[in-house]
Design an enzyme around this catalytic site. Structure first.
Site, PDB file in Angstrom:
ATOM      1  N   GLU A   1       0.796  -1.464   0.133  1.00  0.00           N
ATOM      2  CA  GLU A   1      -0.189   0.198   0.488  1.00  0.00           C
ATOM      3  C   GLU A   1       0.742   1.485  -0.010  1.00  0.00           C
ATOM      4  OE1 GLU A   1      -2.831  -0.411   2.819  1.00  0.00           O
ATOM      5  OE2 GLU A   1      -3.193  -2.272   2.224  1.00  0.00           O
TER       6      GLU A   1
ATOM      7  N   GLU B   1      -6.161 -10.345  -0.830  1.00  0.00           N
ATOM      8  CA  GLU B   1      -6.422 -10.728  -0.258  1.00  0.00           C
ATOM      9  C   GLU B   1      -8.387 -10.799  -0.019  1.00  0.00           C
ATOM     10  OE1 GLU B   1      -5.682  -7.261   2.536  1.00  0.00           O
ATOM     11  OE2 GLU B   1      -3.546  -6.963   1.848  1.00  0.00           O
TER      12      GLU B   1
END
Length: 384
Positions: free
Chosen positions: A167, A274
């Site tokens: 991220e 995810e």
């Protein structure tokens, strides 16, 4: 898309019962499933299909049996996050991480290490002084190298792939990378350096960049830029991870298709690392942990049948989209069952959510049948 119902569920449950009787606490026997009644059996050699699990999950014999019976790879849910593997004094704390890896090895499940660099769970001393000011570049780089050498070196040969940087791409228009302590102390090349350090510590491990929403136009261009920049510098990057924290209506499957194609065109493999699908109303999409919302908790007593059907349909369509792409080598679900999902507390804290394939009693949901059906159809098309 076909929804497989009671037949597949009964076969799967019978297999799990058998596993439960033969397993000790927190352990499960390795499973080879050629019947196509489980996710792992239907995926077979096409791709790895896994879940995120924590030590608390693996200590539950019934849940451990479900994990081993359904999945063929494992991601430690939080045991590999930087704040879990090192303390404020720089001492490594491997005990919980070791437990997850030992479980995976006992059950012949490759491990995906999540993650080495993430601003949200990194000890302050990595990149900042006591006053919160950025450390000198060389000191910050030395701290980063020491951490990566210690962690990746400790697990060398035992981890299939590392989420090296998590991220880092900004959600803001006109901003390339997020303004993080690593960026402020080292500069944009902290990402390249992290990959270099990880490769040197374990040359045989696959390395990937992981982020949410990078299949969507707002971040896709930046993700492609990052991957091409790393490859132009001969930085070892093998794959990119699309997190796959999706909603019932967003993003459209056409966007998932085109995003995977664009990322694969850079020359890397693609993983969906995810996956979960949030059926509750919310304002923001994605997985920025800094985002919080106030919102209703509409399904405290259970997911209505019509929403359950929508969730199953969405899961089937998303899996069909993902499976269209040979570049996708792994699909991982973020959690084991609804009761253990992080979405019970994000972006609205304390809600009762239902985003995964198994319910709070570890029973398969219609969404499970939809994913199993997509895997079966893909398997039939490929003739394996």
């Amino acid at each position: 898309m076909k929804i497989f119902g009671i037949e597949s569920r009964v076969a799967m449950l019978l297999m799990l019962v058998g596993l439960g009787f033969c397993c000790g606490e927190g352990q499960a026997a390795p499973v080879t499933d050629d019947t196509g009644q489980t996710l792992r059996g239907s995926a077979k050699v096409r791709l790895l299909i896994g879940c995120a699990a924590a030590t608390v999950d693996l200590k539950d014999p019934k849940l451990a049996a479900l994990i081993v019976g359904q999945f063929n790879c494992l991601t430690p849910e939080y045991e590999f996050m930087p704040e879990k593997l090192v303390d404020d004094k720089g001492n490594f704390t491997f005990e919980q991480g070791n437990a997850v890896v030992a479980f995976a090895e006992k059950n012949q499940m490759p491990v995906f290490g999540h993650m080495l660099v993430w601003h949200f769970v990194t000890r302050k001393w990595f990149f900042e002084d006591e006053a919160g000011k950025p450390l000198p570049r060389e000191q910050a780089l030395a701290n980063l190298k020491r951490y990566i050498d210690g962690v990746v070196g400790h697990y060398k040969g035992r981890i299939k792939a590392w989420d090296v940087v998590n991220e880092a791409i900004s959600d803001k228009d006109g901003e390339y990378l997020k303004d993080t302590p690593a960026l402020r102390a080292i500069g944009e090349d902290y990402i390249a350096k992290a990959f270099e350090f990880a490769h040197a510590a374990a040359p045989g491990a696959q390395l990937y960049y992981n982020d949410y929403n990078i299949e969507q136009p707002g971040k896709l261009e930046k993700a492609v830029k990052l991957i091409r920049s790393l490859k132009a510098q001969n930085i070892p990057i093998d794959a990119v991870g699309i997190q796959g924290h999706w909603l019932l209506q967003w993003p459209p499957t056409s966007m998932i298709d085109s995003g995977i194609e664009a990322l694969a065109a850079t020359g890397v493999k693609v993983m969906v690392t995810e996956m979960d699908i949030d059926p509750l109303p919310r304002d923001a999409n994605g997985a920025d942990m800094a985002v919080t919302e106030a919102g209703a908790n509409p399904y405290r007593d259970g997911l209505p049948a019509d929403v359950q059907a929508q969730l199953a349909k969405r899961y089937g369509e998303v899996m069909e989209a993902v499976l269209r792409h040979p570049s996708v080598t792994m699909v991982g679900f973020w959690g084991t069952h609804d009761g253990r999902s992080w979405l019970n507390d994000f972006p609205v804290k304390g809600r009762t959510n239902y985003p995964l394939l198994f319910d709070r009693q570890y029973q398969p949901k219609p969404a499970f049948d939809a994913v199993l059906g997509a895997l079966r159809e893909d398997k039939t098309k490929r003739g394996n």
